[in-house]
Design an enzyme around this catalytic site. Structure first.
Site, PDB file in Angstrom:
ATOM      1  N   LEU A   1      10.596 -20.704  -3.393  1.00  0.00           N
ATOM      2  CA  LEU A   1       9.677 -19.786  -2.834  1.00  0.00           C
ATOM      3  C   LEU A   1       8.299 -19.778  -3.470  1.00  0.00           C
ATOM      4  CD1 LEU A   1       9.097 -17.253  -0.778  1.00  0.00           C
ATOM      5  CD2 LEU A   1       9.697 -16.027  -3.048  1.00  0.00           C
TER       6      LEU A   1
ATOM      7  N   ASP B   1       0.843  -1.266  -0.149  1.00  0.00           N
ATOM      8  CA  ASP B   1      -0.023  -0.067  -0.028  1.00  0.00           C
ATOM      9  C   ASP B   1       0.834   1.380  -0.054  1.00  0.00           C
ATOM     10  OD1 ASP B   1      -2.523   1.272  -0.008  1.00  0.00           O
ATOM     11  OD2 ASP B   1      -2.896   1.252   2.133  1.00  0.00           O
TER      12      ASP B   1
ATOM     13  N   HIS C   1       2.531   2.848  -8.970  1.00  0.00           N
ATOM     14  CA  HIS C   1       2.252   1.249  -9.132  1.00  0.00           C
ATOM     15  C   HIS C   1       3.629   0.856  -9.875  1.00  0.00           C
ATOM     16  CE1 HIS C   1      -1.503   1.724  -7.444  1.00  0.00           C
ATOM     17  NE2 HIS C   1      -2.192   2.161  -8.803  1.00  0.00           N
TER      18      HIS C   1
HETATM   19  C1  IPE Z   1      -5.399  -2.825  -0.184  1.00  0.00           C
HETATM   20  O1  IPE Z   1      -5.367  -1.721  -0.287  1.00  0.00           O
HETATM   21  C2  IPE Z   1      -5.494  -3.579  -1.371  1.00  0.00           C
HETATM   22  C3  IPE Z   1      -4.178  -3.866  -1.922  1.00  0.00           C
HETATM   23  C4  IPE Z   1      -3.184  -3.597  -1.480  1.00  0.00           C
HETATM   24  C5  IPE Z   1      -4.251  -4.628  -3.182  1.00  0.00           C
HETATM   25  P1  IPE Z   1      -6.130  -0.259  -0.548  1.00  0.00           P
HETATM   26  O2  IPE Z   1      -5.597   0.967  -0.561  1.00  0.00           O
HETATM   27  O3  IPE Z   1      -7.126  -0.787  -1.713  1.00  0.00           O
HETATM   28  O4  IPE Z   1      -6.992  -0.352   0.703  1.00  0.00           O
HETATM   29  P2  IPE Z   1      -7.953   0.838   1.429  1.00  0.00           P
HETATM   30  O5  IPE Z   1      -8.878   1.214   0.526  1.00  0.00           O
HETATM   31  O6  IPE Z   1      -6.854   1.851   1.800  1.00  0.00           O
HETATM   32  O7  IPE Z   1      -8.563   0.117   2.678  1.00  0.00           O
HETATM   33  C1  IPE Z   2      -1.599   0.046  -3.475  1.00  0.00           C
HETATM   34  O1  IPE Z   2      -1.319   1.209  -3.333  1.00  0.00           O
HETATM   35  C2  IPE Z   2      -1.699  -0.630  -4.504  1.00  0.00           C
HETATM   36  C3  IPE Z   2      -3.023  -1.052  -4.872  1.00  0.00           C
HETATM   37  C4  IPE Z   2      -4.187  -1.237  -4.078  1.00  0.00           C
HETATM   38  C5  IPE Z   2      -3.538  -1.699  -5.959  1.00  0.00           C
HETATM   39  P1  IPE Z   2      -2.522   2.452  -3.443  1.00  0.00           P
HETATM   40  O2  IPE Z   2      -2.737   2.697  -4.904  1.00  0.00           O
HETATM   41  O3  IPE Z   2      -3.618   2.239  -2.786  1.00  0.00           O
HETATM   42  O4  IPE Z   2      -1.757   3.772  -2.720  1.00  0.00           O
HETATM   43  P2  IPE Z   2      -2.562   4.621  -1.803  1.00  0.00           P
HETATM   44  O5  IPE Z   2      -3.103   4.053  -0.698  1.00  0.00           O
HETATM   45  O6  IPE Z   2      -3.677   5.434  -2.771  1.00  0.00           O
HETATM   46  O7  IPE Z   2      -1.349   5.735  -1.603  1.00  0.00           O
HETATM   47 MG    MG Z   3      -3.970   2.283  -0.582  1.00  0.00          MG
END
Ligand code: IPE
Ligand code: IPE
Ligand code: MG
Length: 247
Positions: free
Chosen positions: A133, A20, A37
């Site tokens: 792994l 995240d 990403h």
């Molecule tokens: C959780 O992250 C999902 C993934 C890492 C794939 P999100 O960014 O989607 O979660 P919320 O919305 O902050 O809970």
């Molecule tokens: C995690 O990073 C990746 C996915 C959920 C695909 P985010 O895209 O949720 O990044 P933030 O939370 O908006 O910073």
């Molecule tokens: Mg996120």
């Protein structure tokens, strides 16, 4: 500065990763979220190398949740194509490292491009004999939908007369999850400072330790992984029992 000192004899067998913070990493640099990403990829592959070095057997990376469809169409489409491209570019390298690739999630969802479904099948087949792994991609994954799918399979088995309702127990549910051979995670790490599960491995992580790292995913690497494992090793896992007797 030396490496964080991980006790090699007590390395978690299965580590779950909630990747995240990609969007925030990009925003902080005035870049589009998709650039975050893209920058998450080298971070993940450094963590994979670190996991192999440490002797971790299973690593599950939460890369797309069943709730992530709610994002802008351009971001969702970017992520679909990014995953196709990543599998094509990285599968041989992962295979050479002895990584076995698995996917858990709603792969057959019509919103998932056919091309991605094909790349998933190719990567799983290519690496099927490896066991250095196990790398599990939780893609179009949600803990609740996984349990609903298991319940559907149980109901079908009961309806077919293959299972008595009284035989529905924890093992019967666990056997109908996406990847029954996957051990429960010992440790779940979430990057970016958020402290919630966001629907990740709800059943499997019942007794996992959680470590929340403030590091945004694109800045994560094997060293941060090692720090999280050191924190895990300072915890006392009780599984419902009592504290170890003192004195
Ligand atoms: C959780 O992250 C999902 C993934 C890492 C794939 P999100 O960014 O989607 O979660 P919320 O919305 O902050 O809970
Ligand atoms: C995690 O990073 C990746 C996915 C959920 C695909 P985010 O895209 O949720 O990044 P933030 O939370 O908006 O910073
Ligand atoms: Mg996120």
């Amino acid at each position: 500065m030396g490496e964080p000192s991980v006790d090699r004899a007590r390395v978690p067998r299965h580590v779950g990763l909630i990747l995240d913070g990609n969007g925030r990493w990009a925003n902080a640099r005035g870049l589009p979220r998709t650039a975050g990403h893209a920058q998450g990829e080298p971070a993940l592959f450094d963590v994979i190398d670190g996991a192999i070095e440490l002797g971790i057997e299973w690593l599950t990376a939460y890369v797309f949740s069943t709730e992530n469809w709610a994002r802008d169409e351009t971001e969702v489409q970017f992520l679909m194509h990014f995953n196709i491209d990543l599998l094509r570019r990285r599968r041989d390298e992962m295979n050479a490292k002895g990584v076995r690739i698995h996917f858990i999630g709603e792969k057959d969802d019509p919103r998932v491009p056919d091309e991605l479904r094909e790349e998933i099948a190719i990567a799983e087949r290519l690496t099927a004999a490896n066991d250095t792994l196990h790398l599990v991609f939780a893609f179009n994954y949600g803990g609740r939908i996984e349990l609903a799918a298991a319940a559907r399979r149980l109901a079908a088995d009961v309806a077919a007369g293959a299972l008595e309702p009284d035989a529905v127990d924890e093992a019967a549910i666990a056997a109908r999850l996406y990847l029954p051979e996957m051990p429960d995670p010992d440790l779940v790490i979430r990057s970016s400072g958020e402290q919630r599960t966001s629907n990740f491995l709800l059943w499997e992580a019942a007794y996992a330790e959680y470590v929340f790292s403030p590091v945004l995913w694109p800045d994560f690497d094997r060293r941060v992984l090692a720090e999280c494992i050191v924190e895990y090793q300072q915890r006392e896992r009780r599984f419902g029992g009592a504290e170890d007797a003192i004195g």
